[in-house]
Design an enzyme around this catalytic site. Sequence first.
Site, PDB file in Angstrom:
ATOM      1  N   GLY A   9       1.245  -1.371   0.289  1.00 41.18           N
ATOM      2  CA  GLY A   9      -0.197   0.083  -0.337  1.00 41.18           C
ATOM      3  C   GLY A   9       0.495   1.254   0.326  1.00 41.18           C
ATOM      4  CB  ALA A  12       3.498   1.063  -6.299  1.00 38.03           C
ATOM      5  CB  SER A  35       3.081  -4.479   6.531  1.00 37.12           C
ATOM      6  OG  SER A  35       3.536  -4.179   7.546  1.00 37.12           O
ATOM      7  CB  VAL A  43      10.852   9.263  -0.751  1.00 30.91           C
ATOM      8  CG1 VAL A  43      12.401   9.852   0.233  1.00 30.91           C
ATOM      9  CG2 VAL A  43      11.833   7.776  -1.645  1.00 30.91           C
ATOM     10  CB  ALA A  46       8.978  15.680  -8.272  1.00 27.55           C
ATOM     11  CE  LYS A  74       9.525  18.052 -12.230  1.00 32.24           C
ATOM     12  NZ  LYS A  74       9.939  16.772 -12.126  1.00 32.24           N
ATOM     13  CG  LEU A 329      10.183   1.749  -5.254  1.00 35.10           C
ATOM     14  CD1 LEU A 329       9.723   1.897  -3.744  1.00 35.10           C
ATOM     15  CD2 LEU A 329      10.956   2.606  -6.050  1.00 35.10           C
ATOM     16  CB  ILE A 342       4.760   8.364  -9.847  1.00 29.41           C
ATOM     17  CG1 ILE A 342       5.354   8.697  -8.315  1.00 29.41           C
ATOM     18  CG2 ILE A 342       3.054   8.882  -9.797  1.00 29.41           C
ATOM     19  CD1 ILE A 342       4.847   9.790  -7.389  1.00 29.41           C
TER      20      ILE A 342
HETATM   21  C1  FAD Z   1      15.035   8.645  -3.172  1.00 25.47           C
HETATM   22  C2  FAD Z   1      14.074   7.965  -3.920  1.00 25.47           C
HETATM   23  C3  FAD Z   1      13.626   9.291  -4.906  1.00 25.47           C
HETATM   24  C4  FAD Z   1      12.068   9.174  -5.378  1.00 25.47           C
HETATM   25  N1  FAD Z   1      12.375  10.176  -5.874  1.00 25.47           N
HETATM   26  C5  FAD Z   1      10.795  10.228  -6.810  1.00 25.47           C
HETATM   27  C6  FAD Z   1      10.475  11.496  -6.979  1.00 25.47           C
HETATM   28  O1  FAD Z   1      10.540  12.689  -6.945  1.00 25.47           O
HETATM   29  N2  FAD Z   1       9.091  10.965  -8.234  1.00 25.47           N
HETATM   30  C7  FAD Z   1       8.585   9.756  -8.502  1.00 25.47           C
HETATM   31  O2  FAD Z   1       7.828   9.511  -9.268  1.00 25.47           O
HETATM   32  N3  FAD Z   1       9.542   8.662  -8.012  1.00 25.47           N
HETATM   33  C8  FAD Z   1      10.132   8.730  -7.185  1.00 25.47           C
HETATM   34  N4  FAD Z   1      10.719   7.837  -6.820  1.00 25.47           N
HETATM   35  C9  FAD Z   1      10.080   6.844  -6.542  1.00 25.47           C
HETATM   36  C10 FAD Z   1       8.580   5.990  -5.781  1.00 25.47           C
HETATM   37  O3  FAD Z   1       8.888   6.615  -5.001  1.00 25.47           O
HETATM   38  C11 FAD Z   1       8.516   4.881  -6.180  1.00 25.47           C
HETATM   39  O4  FAD Z   1       8.523   4.878  -7.274  1.00 25.47           O
HETATM   40  C12 FAD Z   1       7.129   5.173  -4.998  1.00 25.47           C
HETATM   41  O5  FAD Z   1       6.879   5.466  -4.249  1.00 25.47           O
HETATM   42  C13 FAD Z   1       6.523   3.750  -5.213  1.00 25.47           C
HETATM   43  O6  FAD Z   1       6.182   2.418  -3.731  1.00 25.47           O
HETATM   44  P1  FAD Z   1       6.219   1.605  -3.776  1.00 25.47           P
HETATM   45  O7  FAD Z   1       4.751   1.486  -3.607  1.00 25.47           O
HETATM   46  O8  FAD Z   1       6.890   0.317  -4.896  1.00 25.47           O
HETATM   47  O9  FAD Z   1       7.303   1.084  -2.651  1.00 25.47           O
HETATM   48  P2  FAD Z   1       6.743   1.281  -0.977  1.00 25.47           P
HETATM   49  O10 FAD Z   1       6.328   2.958  -1.038  1.00 25.47           O
HETATM   50  O11 FAD Z   1       8.227   0.713   0.100  1.00 25.47           O
HETATM   51  O12 FAD Z   1       6.084   0.335  -0.368  1.00 25.47           O
HETATM   52  C14 FAD Z   1       5.541  -0.744  -0.036  1.00 25.47           C
HETATM   53  C15 FAD Z   1       4.195  -1.190   0.379  1.00 25.47           C
HETATM   54  O13 FAD Z   1       4.887  -2.967   0.423  1.00 25.47           O
HETATM   55  C16 FAD Z   1       4.355  -3.140   1.924  1.00 25.47           C
HETATM   56  N5  FAD Z   1       4.419  -4.447   2.867  1.00 25.47           N
HETATM   57  C17 FAD Z   1       6.197  -4.315   1.668  1.00 25.47           C
HETATM   58  N6  FAD Z   1       5.951  -6.500   2.092  1.00 25.47           N
HETATM   59  C18 FAD Z   1       4.853  -6.447   3.305  1.00 25.47           C
HETATM   60  C19 FAD Z   1       4.752  -7.809   3.789  1.00 25.47           C
HETATM   61  N7  FAD Z   1       5.285  -8.697   3.997  1.00 25.47           N
HETATM   62  N8  FAD Z   1       3.662  -8.594   4.084  1.00 25.47           N
HETATM   63  C20 FAD Z   1       2.279  -6.885   3.724  1.00 25.47           C
HETATM   64  N9  FAD Z   1       3.176  -5.375   3.637  1.00 25.47           N
HETATM   65  C21 FAD Z   1       4.003  -5.514   2.764  1.00 25.47           C
HETATM   66  C22 FAD Z   1       5.123  -2.157   2.125  1.00 25.47           C
HETATM   67  O14 FAD Z   1       3.763  -2.632   3.655  1.00 25.47           O
HETATM   68  C23 FAD Z   1       3.887  -1.329   1.939  1.00 25.47           C
HETATM   69  O15 FAD Z   1       2.705  -0.275   1.897  1.00 25.47           O
HETATM   70  C24 FAD Z   1      11.614   7.827  -5.435  1.00 25.47           C
HETATM   71  C25 FAD Z   1      12.715   6.497  -4.829  1.00 25.47           C
HETATM   72  C26 FAD Z   1      13.056   6.519  -4.214  1.00 25.47           C
HETATM   73  C27 FAD Z   1      13.945   5.612  -3.766  1.00 25.47           C
END
Ligand code: FAD
Length: 497
Positions: A9, A12, A35, A43, A46, A74, A329, A342
């Site tokens: 959650g 993505a 979780s 993070v 942008a 932006k 990610l 994003i």
């Molecule tokens: C340094 C940095 C800067 C960034 N800056 C930008 C930007 O400026 N612009 C942009 O477009 N993107 C940016 N990004 C990318 C952006 O942050 C991600 O693409 C976006 O936040 C998506 O993250 P996510 O949802 O894939 O992962 P996460 O935010 O890590 O979410 C993972 C989810 O999975 C859940 N989860 C994991 N394991 C379990 C488990 N065992 N049981 C239950 N739940 C679980 C967690 O609780 C969480 O809800 C950046 C990334 C980084 C690292």
Amino acid sequence: MRKILIVGGGTAGWMTAALFGKLFQGLYDLELVESEAIGTVGVGEATIPTIKKYNELVQLDEAEFMQRTQGTFKLGIQFVDWLRPGHNYAHGFGIIGQDWEWLRCHHYWLRANARGRARDFAAYSINTAAALANKFMHPRLEMSESPIGHIVHAFHFDASLYAKYLRSVAEQHGVKRTEGKIVDVGVHDSGDIASVTLEGGQKIEADFFIDCSGFRALLIEQTLKTGYEDWSHWLPCDRAMAVPCARTEPLVPYTRSTAREAGWQWRIPLQHRTGNGLVYSSKHTDDDAAEKSLLANLDGEQLANPNRLRFTSGKRRKMWNHNCVALGLAAGFLEPLESTSIHLVQSAAIRLVRLFPDTATDQATIDEFNRQSDFEWERVRDFIVLHYWANQRDGSFWEYCRNMDLPATLQRKIDLWRSNGRIFREGDELFGEESWIQVFLGQGIVPRSYDPLVGIKSDPQIEQFLGNIAATIDRCLEVMPAHSAYVSKYCPAEPVA
Ligand SMILES: Cc1cc2nc3c(=O)[nH]c(=O)nc-3n(C[C@H](O)[C@H](O)[C@H](O)COP(=O)(O)OP(=O)(O)OC[C@H]3O[C@@H](n4cnc5c(N)ncnc54)[C@H](O)[C@@H]3O)c2cc1C
């Protein structure tokens, strides 16, 4: 195909849940597991203009969305010291100047500039000129003859507030949220995923799984062992550190990226604070030096301790494997230099809607999804690599980047550009010609010549053509409001206690 389970959650997970909830309109059972104990990466602030399409698909009202996420506008990205210290340029969204007799504006600019008769390239882009003057307004689409009709924007926003907002949209559309930590994943004999089991024993079965579990890649990698294509030889940064600081004035309508000794620092202005971070290579600097450099370069009072992150640039060998698609990610990581992550979530989610299978494992559909995803990721990678490679900076990190072998797809673009300043958008690649042109010129790659068709015009005609564009943009800037005034009127967010 009855039930779809979204694991994770973060941005993505909730982007996917809101979109699927809205578009599938009850066709499938949708559930999302997250979780709180694990949390999100926290993070990602942008964006690029394509996000407007996603927001429209899930029917977010722009002003409300910005209020709820402390958003700002932006217009592009400013690159400071990237070519060499003391030099800067911008990648503004949208068009540059206007085409004339078949040719893009930059061909005329190249000729005039070679004779010392052109202004900085930024003066011919309404987006860049407005950004650097701290001005903003929405485009007046009815004014298609004026640069004001061609302003193109994206947003800066608080990523966790965005995910929260999308959660409310997803839940309104019937997505069920389950809180809990997944501790086990069940697999069928076919290799397809069957279920996840939470701490406490609850088992959730589904037909199709979307892995949005972040860097953990719980399903696509830990369970399915899909494999990872490592691109760190082209993108050697492997660490990041993020820290918020107090908002400072002026509230600029652009992201700033400043090159540092072994990477670069971002600054992202929000209404309630400024987001900052350093992306760096652990082979060329250590964490303590990186932290010192980041904290020494904040514009305002530091508001929290730095959040440290590790990553390997690259992508999953298959974004879709068996009955599981990885988004965010979990799918891979391209550093945020051009704010593309994003977008990559959004475009993969839309691609999945377009290719949604009637059975979870239709191989032709899977192959097509993976082919389109690979193409998109590789082209974004090339664009980011260009910024690093074309540098004239000192230091072992920058020397490495300058001397690295390039992907063949990028080398081809560079060679073509170097001859006559030509660039073509291929297929569905994300970045258009204007983006490439600005980065080529900004990073000091000046073509040997321009398109010979330029010779149809005389030098005075070319100077007049360019002079008119720049003068029109100057006049537009006079009537455009300050970005901070526009935000205060259009989408003022609640102050944070
Ligand atoms: C340094 C940095 C800067 C960034 N800056 C930008 C930007 O400026 N612009 C942009 O477009 N993107 C940016 N990004 C990318 C952006 O942050 C991600 O693409 C976006 O936040 C998506 O993250 P996510 O949802 O894939 O992962 P996460 O935010 O890590 O979410 C993972 C989810 O999975 C859940 N989860 C994991 N394991 C379990 C488990 N065992 N049981 C239950 N739940 C679980 C967690 O609780 C969480 O809800 C950046 C990334 C980084 C690292």
